[in-house]
Write a protein that holds these residues in place. Sequence first.
Motif, short mmCIF file in Angstrom:
data_model
loop_
_atom_site.label_atom_id
_atom_site.label_comp_id
_atom_site.label_asym_id
_atom_site.label_seq_id
_atom_site.Cartn_x
_atom_site.Cartn_y
_atom_site.Cartn_z
N ILE A 115 35.18 64.76 51.48
CA ILE A 115 34.93 66.16 51.15
C ILE A 115 35.03 66.97 52.44
O ILE A 115 34.40 66.62 53.44
CB ILE A 115 33.54 66.34 50.52
N ALA A 116 35.81 68.04 52.42
CA ALA A 116 36.01 68.88 53.60
C ALA A 116 35.39 70.26 53.39
O ALA A 116 35.46 70.83 52.30
CB ALA A 116 37.50 69.05 53.88
N GLY A 165 33.07 79.89 58.47
CA GLY A 165 31.93 80.04 59.36
C GLY A 165 30.59 79.64 58.78
O GLY A 165 29.58 80.21 59.17
N THR A 166 30.55 78.69 57.86
CA THR A 166 29.30 78.32 57.22
C THR A 166 29.17 76.81 57.12
O THR A 166 30.10 76.14 56.68
CB THR A 166 29.22 78.91 55.79
N VAL A 167 28.03 76.27 57.51
CA VAL A 167 27.73 74.87 57.24
C VAL A 167 27.37 74.78 55.76
O VAL A 167 26.58 75.58 55.26
CB VAL A 167 26.55 74.36 58.10
N ILE A 168 27.98 73.85 55.05
CA ILE A 168 27.69 73.67 53.63
C ILE A 168 26.95 72.34 53.42
O ILE A 168 26.96 71.48 54.30
CB ILE A 168 28.97 73.69 52.76
N THR A 169 26.32 72.22 52.27
CA THR A 169 25.78 70.93 51.85
C THR A 169 26.44 70.58 50.53
O THR A 169 26.79 71.47 49.74
CB THR A 169 24.24 70.95 51.69
N VAL A 170 26.63 69.28 50.31
CA VAL A 170 27.31 68.83 49.10
C VAL A 170 26.53 67.73 48.40
O VAL A 170 25.79 66.98 49.03
CB VAL A 170 28.75 68.34 49.40
N ASP A 171 26.74 67.66 47.11
CA ASP A 171 26.25 66.57 46.28
C ASP A 171 27.46 65.89 45.68
O ASP A 171 28.42 66.56 45.27
CB ASP A 171 25.39 67.08 45.11
N ALA A 172 27.42 64.57 45.60
CA ALA A 172 28.41 63.79 44.86
C ALA A 172 27.63 62.89 43.92
O ALA A 172 26.66 62.25 44.32
CB ALA A 172 29.29 62.98 45.80
N LYS A 173 28.05 62.88 42.66
CA LYS A 173 27.33 62.14 41.63
C LYS A 173 28.30 61.37 40.76
O LYS A 173 29.46 61.77 40.60
CB LYS A 173 26.56 63.09 40.71
N ALA A 207 24.13 66.60 51.48
CA ALA A 207 24.72 66.16 52.75
C ALA A 207 25.39 67.33 53.45
O ALA A 207 26.24 68.00 52.88
CB ALA A 207 25.73 65.05 52.50
N PRO A 208 25.04 67.61 54.71
CA PRO A 208 25.64 68.73 55.42
C PRO A 208 27.04 68.41 55.92
O PRO A 208 27.32 67.28 56.33
CB PRO A 208 24.69 68.94 56.61
N ILE A 209 27.89 69.42 55.86
CA ILE A 209 29.24 69.31 56.43
C ILE A 209 29.43 70.52 57.34
O ILE A 209 29.37 71.67 56.88
CB ILE A 209 30.35 69.26 55.37
N ASN A 210 29.66 70.28 58.61
CA ASN A 210 29.84 71.36 59.58
C ASN A 210 31.12 72.13 59.35
O ASN A 210 32.04 71.66 58.68
CB ASN A 210 29.83 70.79 61.00
N ILE A 211 31.19 73.30 59.95
CA ILE A 211 32.38 74.15 59.87
C ILE A 211 33.58 73.36 60.37
O ILE A 211 33.55 72.78 61.45
CB ILE A 211 32.17 75.42 60.73
N GLY A 212 34.63 73.32 59.56
CA GLY A 212 35.85 72.61 59.93
C GLY A 212 35.73 71.09 59.85
O GLY A 212 36.64 70.37 60.22
N GLY A 213 34.60 70.59 59.36
CA GLY A 213 34.37 69.15 59.32
C GLY A 213 34.58 68.56 57.94
O GLY A 213 34.89 69.26 56.97
N SER A 230 34.12 76.50 48.71
CA SER A 230 33.86 76.08 50.08
C SER A 230 34.25 74.64 50.41
O SER A 230 34.10 74.22 51.55
CB SER A 230 32.37 76.25 50.39
N ALA A 231 34.74 73.88 49.42
CA ALA A 231 34.99 72.46 49.68
C ALA A 231 36.26 71.97 48.98
O ALA A 231 36.55 72.38 47.86
CB ALA A 231 33.81 71.62 49.23
N ASP A 232 36.98 71.12 49.68
CA ASP A 232 38.10 70.39 49.09
C ASP A 232 37.73 68.91 49.04
O ASP A 232 37.04 68.41 49.94
CB ASP A 232 39.37 70.54 49.93
N VAL A 233 38.18 68.23 48.00
CA VAL A 233 37.82 66.84 47.78
C VAL A 233 39.08 66.03 47.52
O VAL A 233 40.00 66.50 46.84
CB VAL A 233 36.90 66.69 46.56
N ILE A 234 39.12 64.81 48.03
CA ILE A 234 40.17 63.87 47.67
C ILE A 234 39.52 62.51 47.41
O ILE A 234 38.62 62.11 48.14
CB ILE A 234 41.29 63.77 48.71
N VAL A 235 39.92 61.90 46.32
CA VAL A 235 39.43 60.58 45.97
C VAL A 235 40.62 59.65 45.80
O VAL A 235 41.63 60.01 45.19
CB VAL A 235 38.56 60.61 44.70
#
Length: 109
Positions: free
Chosen positions: A36-37, A42-50, A64-70, A98-103
Amino acid sequence: MPNSFKSFAAQNLGTTKTTVYTVPGATTGTVIGLSIANTTPGTVITVDAKITKGGVETFIVRGAPINIGGSLVVVGGDQKLVLEATDNLRVQSSHATSADVIVSLLETT
């Protein structure tokens, strides 16, 4: 039992749980990679995966936090996640679009 490697992507996920993958009937899905990207400028996001099995949701990762550009590798390396027919994988972010995902996974039928 035929095996097939596949990948699925979802872009601009936000505050609504989004189904990234659902295992087809008579199939087993082995998740070998889930990343998950953070796509915000300019914002730290948090994500859930279920995962949802039999109508019951279980967290793989929560808040789970993901930093800017991380990015966050939720499943990868030696870790695998086995999903059975009709199970699904959902992802949600703390911020809109705010997030892109690849599985990446192996389907066995």
